[in-house]
Motif scaffolding. Structure first.
Motif, PDB file in Angstrom:
ATOM      1  N   UNK A  71      49.684   9.418  96.514  1.00  0.00           N
ATOM      2  CA  UNK A  71      49.030  10.618  96.014  1.00  0.00           C
ATOM      3  C   UNK A  71      49.996  11.674  95.473  1.00  0.00           C
ATOM      4  N   UNK A  72      51.290  11.399  95.532  1.00  0.00           N
ATOM      5  CA  UNK A  72      52.232  12.371  94.970  1.00  0.00           C
ATOM      6  C   UNK A  72      52.011  12.578  93.475  1.00  0.00           C
ATOM      7  N   UNK A  73      51.643  11.493  92.778  1.00  0.00           N
ATOM      8  CA  UNK A  73      51.401  11.576  91.335  1.00  0.00           C
ATOM      9  C   UNK A  73      49.912  11.543  91.011  1.00  0.00           C
ATOM     10  N   UNK A  74      49.078  11.727  92.026  1.00  0.00           N
ATOM     11  CA  UNK A  74      47.623  11.662  91.823  1.00  0.00           C
ATOM     12  C   UNK A  74      46.972  12.847  92.518  1.00  0.00           C
ATOM     13  N   UNK A  75      47.346  14.051  92.088  1.00  0.00           N
ATOM     14  CA  UNK A  75      46.810  15.246  92.740  1.00  0.00           C
ATOM     15  C   UNK A  75      45.307  15.381  92.555  1.00  0.00           C
ATOM     16  N   UNK A  76      44.775  14.884  91.425  1.00  0.00           N
ATOM     17  CA  UNK A  76      43.331  14.953  91.217  1.00  0.00           C
ATOM     18  C   UNK A  76      42.581  14.111  92.230  1.00  0.00           C
ATOM     19  N   UNK A  77      43.043  12.890  92.474  1.00  0.00           N
ATOM     20  CA  UNK A  77      42.422  12.034  93.484  1.00  0.00           C
ATOM     21  C   UNK A  77      42.599  12.636  94.881  1.00  0.00           C
ATOM     22  N   UNK A  78      43.710  13.306  95.122  1.00  0.00           N
ATOM     23  CA  UNK A  78      43.936  13.937  96.427  1.00  0.00           C
ATOM     24  C   UNK A  78      42.949  15.085  96.652  1.00  0.00           C
ATOM     25  N   UNK A  79      42.678  15.857  95.611  1.00  0.00           N
ATOM     26  CA  UNK A  79      41.675  16.921  95.731  1.00  0.00           C
ATOM     27  C   UNK A  79      40.306  16.348  96.090  1.00  0.00           C
ATOM     28  N   UNK A  80      39.950  15.229  95.474  1.00  0.00           N
ATOM     29  CA  UNK A  80      38.658  14.603  95.768  1.00  0.00           C
ATOM     30  C   UNK A  80      38.640  14.019  97.180  1.00  0.00           C
ATOM     31  N   UNK A  81      39.773  13.458  97.611  1.00  0.00           N
ATOM     32  CA  UNK A  81      39.855  12.906  98.958  1.00  0.00           C
ATOM     33  C   UNK A  81      39.596  13.983 100.007  1.00  0.00           C
ATOM     34  N   UNK A  82      40.161  15.152  99.821  1.00  0.00           N
ATOM     35  CA  UNK A  82      39.931  16.251 100.772  1.00  0.00           C
ATOM     36  C   UNK A  82      38.447  16.579 100.855  1.00  0.00           C
ATOM     37  N   UNK A  83      37.777  16.593  99.723  1.00  0.00           N
ATOM     38  CA  UNK A  83      36.354  16.911  99.727  1.00  0.00           C
ATOM     39  C   UNK A  83      35.503  15.787 100.325  1.00  0.00           C
ATOM     40  N   UNK A  84      35.907  14.556 100.117  1.00  0.00           N
ATOM     41  CA  UNK A  84      35.161  13.441 100.715  1.00  0.00           C
ATOM     42  C   UNK A  84      35.236  13.481 102.240  1.00  0.00           C
ATOM     43  N   UNK A  85      36.396  13.851 102.770  1.00  0.00           N
ATOM     44  CA  UNK A  85      36.570  13.847 104.220  1.00  0.00           C
ATOM     45  C   UNK A  85      35.968  15.083 104.874  1.00  0.00           C
ATOM     46  N   UNK A  86      35.686  16.111 104.118  1.00  0.00           N
ATOM     47  CA  UNK A  86      35.135  17.345 104.693  1.00  0.00           C
ATOM     48  C   UNK A  86      33.673  17.559 104.324  1.00  0.00           C
ATOM     49  N   UNK A  87      33.066  16.618 103.587  1.00  0.00           N
ATOM     50  CA  UNK A  87      31.663  16.754 103.221  1.00  0.00           C
ATOM     51  C   UNK A  87      31.401  17.662 102.044  1.00  0.00           C
ATOM     52  N   UNK A  88      32.438  18.046 101.318  1.00  0.00           N
ATOM     53  CA  UNK A  88      32.282  18.936 100.159  1.00  0.00           C
ATOM     54  C   UNK A  88      32.241  18.179  98.837  1.00  0.00           C
ATOM     55  N   UNK A  89      32.251  16.881  98.902  1.00  0.00           N
ATOM     56  CA  UNK A  89      32.315  16.075  97.682  1.00  0.00           C
ATOM     57  C   UNK A  89      30.935  15.920  97.051  1.00  0.00           C
ATOM     58  N   UNK A  90      30.849  16.191  95.757  1.00  0.00           N
ATOM     59  CA  UNK A  90      29.619  16.029  94.986  1.00  0.00           C
ATOM     60  C   UNK A  90      29.917  15.121  93.798  1.00  0.00           C
ATOM     61  N   UNK A  91      29.501  13.860  93.853  1.00  0.00           N
ATOM     62  CA  UNK A  91      29.799  12.942  92.740  1.00  0.00           C
ATOM     63  C   UNK A  91      29.023  13.328  91.489  1.00  0.00           C
ATOM     64  N   UNK A  92      29.584  12.973  90.347  1.00  0.00           N
ATOM     65  CA  UNK A  92      28.890  13.237  89.085  1.00  0.00           C
ATOM     66  C   UNK A  92      27.695  12.311  88.902  1.00  0.00           C
ATOM     67  N   UNK A  93      27.739  11.135  89.532  1.00  0.00           N
ATOM     68  CA  UNK A  93      26.674  10.143  89.360  1.00  0.00           C
ATOM     69  C   UNK A  93      26.746   9.148  90.512  1.00  0.00           C
ATOM     70  N   UNK A  94      25.707   8.322  90.606  1.00  0.00           N
ATOM     71  CA  UNK A  94      25.688   7.217  91.551  1.00  0.00           C
ATOM     72  C   UNK A  94      25.732   5.920  90.742  1.00  0.00           C
ATOM     73  N   UNK A  95      26.693   5.082  91.055  1.00  0.00           N
ATOM     74  CA  UNK A  95      26.866   3.840  90.306  1.00  0.00           C
ATOM     75  C   UNK A  95      25.898   2.774  90.795  1.00  0.00           C
ATOM     76  N   UNK A  96      25.211   2.147  89.849  1.00  0.00           N
ATOM     77  CA  UNK A  96      24.420   0.950  90.145  1.00  0.00           C
ATOM     78  C   UNK A  96      25.245  -0.299  89.830  1.00  0.00           C
ATOM     79  N   UNK A  97      25.825  -0.360  88.645  1.00  0.00           N
ATOM     80  CA  UNK A  97      26.676  -1.497  88.296  1.00  0.00           C
ATOM     81  C   UNK A  97      27.381  -1.212  86.978  1.00  0.00           C
TER      82      UNK A  97
END
Length: 266
Positions: free
Chosen positions: A40-66
């Motif tokens: 995650x040193x070179x993936x700060x955007x994914x790290x920001x999302x990871x923090x939100x996923x683990x704290x319940x603050x994550x809101x996905x743009x969509x739900x994938x079907x396939x």
């Protein structure tokens, strides 16, 4: 990025308040993912999302079907790539198909076509770098693949990551993270503020530099007769017709041929 202080400072920078227990959960999750090949040193955007996923603050743009990708190389040497995605947004199902010069390009185009109107800021987010490496050289083409993407909205840049044995899946994970990280409220708000400021400055500069409109020049015409030479219209009409100025006919013009009654010209 395994320290609790790093997690707390990063969360604060993105407008998210964390308690020590939540920060500890994020640290444990980061250690688990790093063991699988994430960095995650070179993936700060994914790290920001990871923090939100683990704290319940994550809101996905969509739900994938396939999603599905097909690549075909033809006899003439051209390669055709087509991607189809099926997603859900606010209870509405979207199915989109797009072509591209490769799997990632086709998936990106299909996804933007599906949700671009709902999220206009996505039009400003562009891929600026794409890096792929394998994590276990002994497995050759079956090795786990790590994909790193760099994206930018013209205001700032961020990185995202995907890890999978399937290179297209890893690319999809990194692609989705790059778009969702760019749509985080703090980042999208800064981009909107910069855009508004630039627009105001541009309008002000245009108004300041706009030249003064000059009055169009008057068209040249016949010189007007002096006022003392003008004859009142009523007096002119009152004069006998013979006294008025007569129009010179073609036969009266200098050098004209004499009239010949036989030609019907008289």
């Amino acid at each position: 990025l395994s320290g609790r202080g790093t997690v707390l400072s990063r969360a604060e920078a993105t407008g998210l308040a964390l308690d020590p227990d939540a920060a500890a959960r994020v640290v444990e999750r980061v250690k688990e993912l790093e063991h699988r090949g994430f960095q995650f040193e070179a993936a700060d955007g994914s790290f920001d999302l990871l923090i939100r996923r683990e704290t319940g603050e994550y809101q996905p743009l969509f739900q994938l079907e396939s999603w599905r990708v097909m690549a075909e190389k033809r006899e003439d040497g051209k390669v055709q790539t087509e991607a189809t995605i099926k997603i859900w947004v606010d209870g509405e199902r979207y199915v989109r198909t797009a072509e591209g010069n490769g799997p990632v390009h086709a998936l990106d185009r299909a996804l933007r076509e599906a949700i671009g109107e709902r999220y206009p800021h996505l039009r400003d987010i562009q891929l600026v770098n794409f890096k792929v490496r394998i994590l276990d050289e002994r497995k050759g083409t079956a090795a786990v693949t790590r994909v790193l993407l760099d994206a930018s909205d013209g205001t700032e840049s961020w990185g995202s990551i995907g890890v999978s044995e399937n290179i297209i899946e890893a690319s999809w994970e990194a692609l989705v993270d790059s778009l969702e990280a760019g749509m985080l409220p703090a980042r999208a708000g800064r981009a909107a503020a910069v855009g508004q400021a630039a627009g105001s400055a541009g309008r002000a500069a245009t108004a300041h530099e706009r030249p003064q409109r000059e009055a169009p020049p008057r068209r040249a015409g016949r010189a007007r007769r002096p006022a003392h030479d003008l004859e009142p219209r009523a007096a002119r009409r009152a004069r006998p017709r013979a006294a008025r100025r007569t129009r010179r006919t073609r036969a009266d013009a200098p050098g004209a041929l004499p009239r010949d009654p036989r030609l019907g010209l008289g």
